[in-house]
Design a protein around this motif. Structure first.
Motif, PDB file in Angstrom:
ATOM      1  N   ARG A  70       0.621  -1.251   0.263  1.00 43.01           N
ATOM      2  CA  ARG A  70       0.115   0.007  -0.027  1.00 43.01           C
ATOM      3  C   ARG A  70       0.830   1.120   0.137  1.00 43.01           C
ATOM      4  NH1 ARG A  70      -3.594   0.080   4.854  1.00 43.01           N
ATOM      5  NH2 ARG A  70      -4.718   1.922   3.659  1.00 43.01           N
ATOM      6  N   GLY A  71       2.003   1.322   0.497  1.00 42.19           N
ATOM      7  CA  GLY A  71       2.931   2.447   0.660  1.00 42.19           C
ATOM      8  C   GLY A  71       4.134   2.529  -0.338  1.00 42.19           C
ATOM      9  N   ALA A  72       3.975   1.391  -1.186  1.00 39.80           N
ATOM     10  CA  ALA A  72       5.032   1.205  -2.104  1.00 39.80           C
ATOM     11  C   ALA A  72       4.807   2.108  -3.302  1.00 39.80           C
ATOM     12  CB  ALA A  72       5.244  -0.319  -2.420  1.00 39.80           C
ATOM     13  N   GLN A  73       5.951   2.118  -3.986  1.00 40.01           N
ATOM     14  CA  GLN A  73       6.031   3.339  -5.139  1.00 40.01           C
ATOM     15  C   GLN A  73       5.128   2.420  -6.219  1.00 40.01           C
ATOM     16  OE1 GLN A  73       7.030   5.903  -5.115  1.00 40.01           O
ATOM     17  NE2 GLN A  73       7.107   6.660  -7.173  1.00 40.01           N
ATOM     18  N   ALA A  74       4.498   3.358  -7.051  1.00 38.25           N
ATOM     19  CA  ALA A  74       3.341   2.700  -8.196  1.00 38.25           C
ATOM     20  C   ALA A  74       4.011   3.387  -9.522  1.00 38.25           C
ATOM     21  CB  ALA A  74       1.975   2.988  -7.705  1.00 38.25           C
ATOM     22  N   PRO A  75       4.838   2.570 -10.157  1.00 41.56           N
ATOM     23  CA  PRO A  75       5.584   3.436 -11.280  1.00 41.56           C
ATOM     24  C   PRO A  75       4.539   3.307 -12.373  1.00 41.56           C
ATOM     25  CG  PRO A  75       6.899   1.383 -10.466  1.00 41.56           C
ATOM     26  CD  PRO A  75       5.630   1.407  -9.662  1.00 41.56           C
ATOM     27  N   GLU A  76       3.356   2.727 -12.266  1.00 35.47           N
ATOM     28  CA  GLU A  76       2.501   2.983 -13.346  1.00 35.47           C
ATOM     29  C   GLU A  76       1.735   4.613 -13.332  1.00 35.47           C
ATOM     30  OE1 GLU A  76       0.153   0.664 -10.172  1.00 35.47           O
ATOM     31  OE2 GLU A  76       2.158   0.712 -11.061  1.00 35.47           O
ATOM     32  N   TRP A  77       1.867   5.172 -12.029  1.00 38.25           N
ATOM     33  CA  TRP A  77       1.359   6.338 -11.817  1.00 38.25           C
ATOM     34  C   TRP A  77       2.193   7.465 -12.401  1.00 38.25           C
ATOM     35  CZ3 TRP A  77      -1.127   6.665  -6.244  1.00 38.25           C
ATOM     36  CH2 TRP A  77      -2.245   5.937  -6.371  1.00 38.25           C
ATOM     37  N   SER A  78       3.531   7.104 -12.512  1.00 37.27           N
ATOM     38  CA  SER A  78       4.529   8.143 -13.062  1.00 37.27           C
ATOM     39  C   SER A  78       4.184   8.665 -14.364  1.00 37.27           C
ATOM     40  CB  SER A  78       5.860   7.701 -12.772  1.00 37.27           C
ATOM     41  OG  SER A  78       6.203   6.562 -13.353  1.00 37.27           O
ATOM     42  N   ALA A  79       4.853   9.709 -15.099  1.00 42.81           N
ATOM     43  CA  ALA A  79       4.843  10.180 -16.309  1.00 42.81           C
ATOM     44  C   ALA A  79       5.159   9.069 -17.063  1.00 42.81           C
ATOM     45  CB  ALA A  79       5.796  11.510 -16.480  1.00 42.81           C
ATOM     46  N   PRO A  80       4.550   8.812 -18.245  1.00 38.87           N
ATOM     47  CA  PRO A  80       5.059   7.803 -19.367  1.00 38.87           C
ATOM     48  C   PRO A  80       6.224   8.100 -19.795  1.00 38.87           C
ATOM     49  CG  PRO A  80       3.290   9.148 -20.255  1.00 38.87           C
ATOM     50  CD  PRO A  80       3.379   9.520 -18.711  1.00 38.87           C
ATOM     51  N   ARG A  81       7.246   7.032 -19.898  1.00 40.31           N
ATOM     52  CA  ARG A  81       8.526   7.205 -20.584  1.00 40.31           C
ATOM     53  C   ARG A  81       8.298   6.639 -22.036  1.00 40.31           C
ATOM     54  NH1 ARG A  81      10.408   4.796 -15.085  1.00 40.31           N
ATOM     55  NH2 ARG A  81      10.496   6.502 -13.867  1.00 40.31           N
ATOM     56  N   ALA A  82       9.425   6.763 -22.588  1.00 48.09           N
ATOM     57  CA  ALA A  82       9.676   6.358 -23.861  1.00 48.09           C
ATOM     58  C   ALA A  82       9.764   4.737 -24.033  1.00 48.09           C
ATOM     59  CB  ALA A  82      10.974   6.626 -24.877  1.00 48.09           C
ATOM     60  N   SER A  83       8.897   4.075 -24.834  1.00 52.18           N
ATOM     61  CA  SER A  83       8.988   2.661 -24.597  1.00 52.18           C
ATOM     62  C   SER A  83      10.048   1.828 -25.288  1.00 52.18           C
ATOM     63  CB  SER A  83       7.546   1.957 -25.061  1.00 52.18           C
ATOM     64  OG  SER A  83       7.482   2.523 -26.524  1.00 52.18           O
ATOM     65  N   ALA A  84      10.522   0.798 -24.671  1.00 50.78           N
ATOM     66  CA  ALA A  84      11.270   0.018 -25.593  1.00 50.78           C
ATOM     67  C   ALA A  84      10.950  -0.276 -26.770  1.00 50.78           C
ATOM     68  CB  ALA A  84      12.027  -1.243 -24.837  1.00 50.78           C
ATOM     69  N   PRO A  85      12.078  -0.739 -27.972  1.00 57.65           N
ATOM     70  CA  PRO A  85      11.597  -1.294 -29.022  1.00 57.65           C
ATOM     71  C   PRO A  85      10.790  -2.591 -29.037  1.00 57.65           C
ATOM     72  CG  PRO A  85      13.875  -0.750 -28.910  1.00 57.65           C
ATOM     73  CD  PRO A  85      13.515  -0.548 -27.694  1.00 57.65           C
ATOM     74  N   ARG A  86       9.822  -2.594 -29.768  1.00 51.40           N
ATOM     75  CA  ARG A  86       8.696  -3.650 -29.693  1.00 51.40           C
ATOM     76  C   ARG A  86       9.321  -4.917 -30.572  1.00 51.40           C
ATOM     77  NH1 ARG A  86       4.903  -2.316 -32.942  1.00 51.40           N
ATOM     78  NH2 ARG A  86       3.113  -3.484 -32.011  1.00 51.40           N
ATOM     79  N   ALA A  87       8.937  -5.961 -30.185  1.00 50.92           N
ATOM     80  CA  ALA A  87       9.578  -7.183 -30.941  1.00 50.92           C
ATOM     81  C   ALA A  87       8.619  -7.267 -32.013  1.00 50.92           C
ATOM     82  CB  ALA A  87       9.443  -8.549 -29.978  1.00 50.92           C
ATOM     83  N   ASP A  88       7.318  -7.041 -31.927  1.00 55.27           N
ATOM     84  CA  ASP A  88       6.327  -6.891 -32.937  1.00 55.27           C
ATOM     85  C   ASP A  88       6.558  -5.782 -34.042  1.00 55.27           C
ATOM     86  OD1 ASP A  88       4.251  -7.223 -34.611  1.00 55.27           O
ATOM     87  OD2 ASP A  88       2.501  -7.061 -33.059  1.00 55.27           O
TER      88      ASP A  88
END
Length: 304
Positions: A70-88
């Motif tokens: 409950r008190g842990a960091q929730a990375p999904e709330w942070s500002a979106p970052r550039a995504s890694a290259p897609r395999a697809d």
């Protein structure tokens, strides 16, 4: 849904405090089951939420794990970052604009004003900070996250689709009067609203209702859609409201026509299928008409 900035905690859903003992927690769960069971007049969506809350904190091990998180960091709330290259490597939908961008910026401005000038704010997305913020701020962040989630889904629809995010649909320059997304593809042209009300919702006379639902979101969506339709000289096939999976029963709920526009409410996991198949009663678009609509919108669309 328990990972949203506006959602109730598992304890709140069961109507207890976080320091409740195990026996009282069990009694509260049984009481909430009786209160929310559909066979006794309860809300089916809330009934499902109660069951999910018990899964999270119903055993000592699960509860300990939940309490640690409950008190842990929730990375999904942070500002979106550039995504890694897609395999697809398959082509993705054409996209324009920054999904959730306006609400992200507005949240950052408001949270800094709320904390106060001169106060160090190393992480405006810290879960404890967000949870303690006024509801208006938490809703702003929750809606930004919802828009970003929708954007990830529609981007994978393929090259036959074009998407515009954060589209200005105002008559007087108010950025609140925007369309979260416009999606154009073979199944039609849709105005899309991404929302997170923080809990289960219901329906009444073609509108979304619920404990935390303010205004008339479906009616407002259709009205903003009409502004763009008139300005660009296009005809929308329908309108779609996207909600978190845990807040709506069933993948798709057809609301019928609202002011002559077919409207559907869909869970995030059902959005891709709905956009490929089309909303019930909507008109398909193909051939040169699709190209003409895309050109008209590209000339008219302004982002907030």
């Amino acid at each position: 849904m328990f990972d949203s900035p506006v959602s109730a905690s598992a304890y709140e859903v069961l109507g207890v405090t976080a320091d409740v003992d195990d026996e009282e927690l069990r009694r509260a769960y049984r009481l909430r089951l009786r209160q929310t069971h559909p066979d006794t007049g309860g809300d089916a969506a809330v009934f499902v939420q109660v069951q999910r809350a018990w899964e999270l904190i119903g055993t000592p091990d699960a509860r300990a794990s939940y309490d640690r998180g409950r008190g842990a960091q929730a990375p999904e709330w942070s500002a979106p970052r550039a995504s890694a290259p897609r395999a697809d490597t398959r082509p993705r939908a054409r996209t324009h604009g920054q999904p959730g961008g306006w609400r992200r910026e507005r949240y950052l401005t408001l949270v800094r004003e709320w904390v106060g000038r001169g106060v160090d704010l190393p992480d405006p997305y810290d879960p404890q900070l967000v949870r303690s913020a006024p509801h208006e701020l938490r809703r702003m962040l929750a809606d930004a996250l919802a828009e970003e989630a929708t954007a990830r889904i529609v981007a994978d629809l393929g090259m036959g689709y074009t998407v515009w995010h954060d589209v200005d649909a105002s008559r007087d320059g108010d950025p609140e009067d925007k369309l979260d997304h416009i999606v154009l593809g073979p199944s039609g042209l849709y105005a899309v609203l991404s929302e997170d009300f923080g809990g289960p919702i219901g329906f009444r006379r073609g509108e979304i209702v619920g404990a935390h639902v303010a205004g008339a979101p479906v009616t407002e969506l259709v009205s903003r859609q009409r502004v763009i339709a008139r300005a660009a000289g296009v005809r929308f096939s329908g309108a779609i409201v996207v909600l978190p999976d845990g807040d709506v029963l069933g993948a798709v709920t057809d609301l019928g026509k609202v002011r002559g526009v077919p409207v559907a409410v869909v869970s995030q996991s059902g959005l891709s299928t709905l956009l490929r198949q089309g909303v019930t009663g909507a008109r398909d678009i193909g051939g040169t008409e699709l190209f003409d609509i895309r050109t008209r919108l590209q000339q008219r669309v302004r982002h907030v």
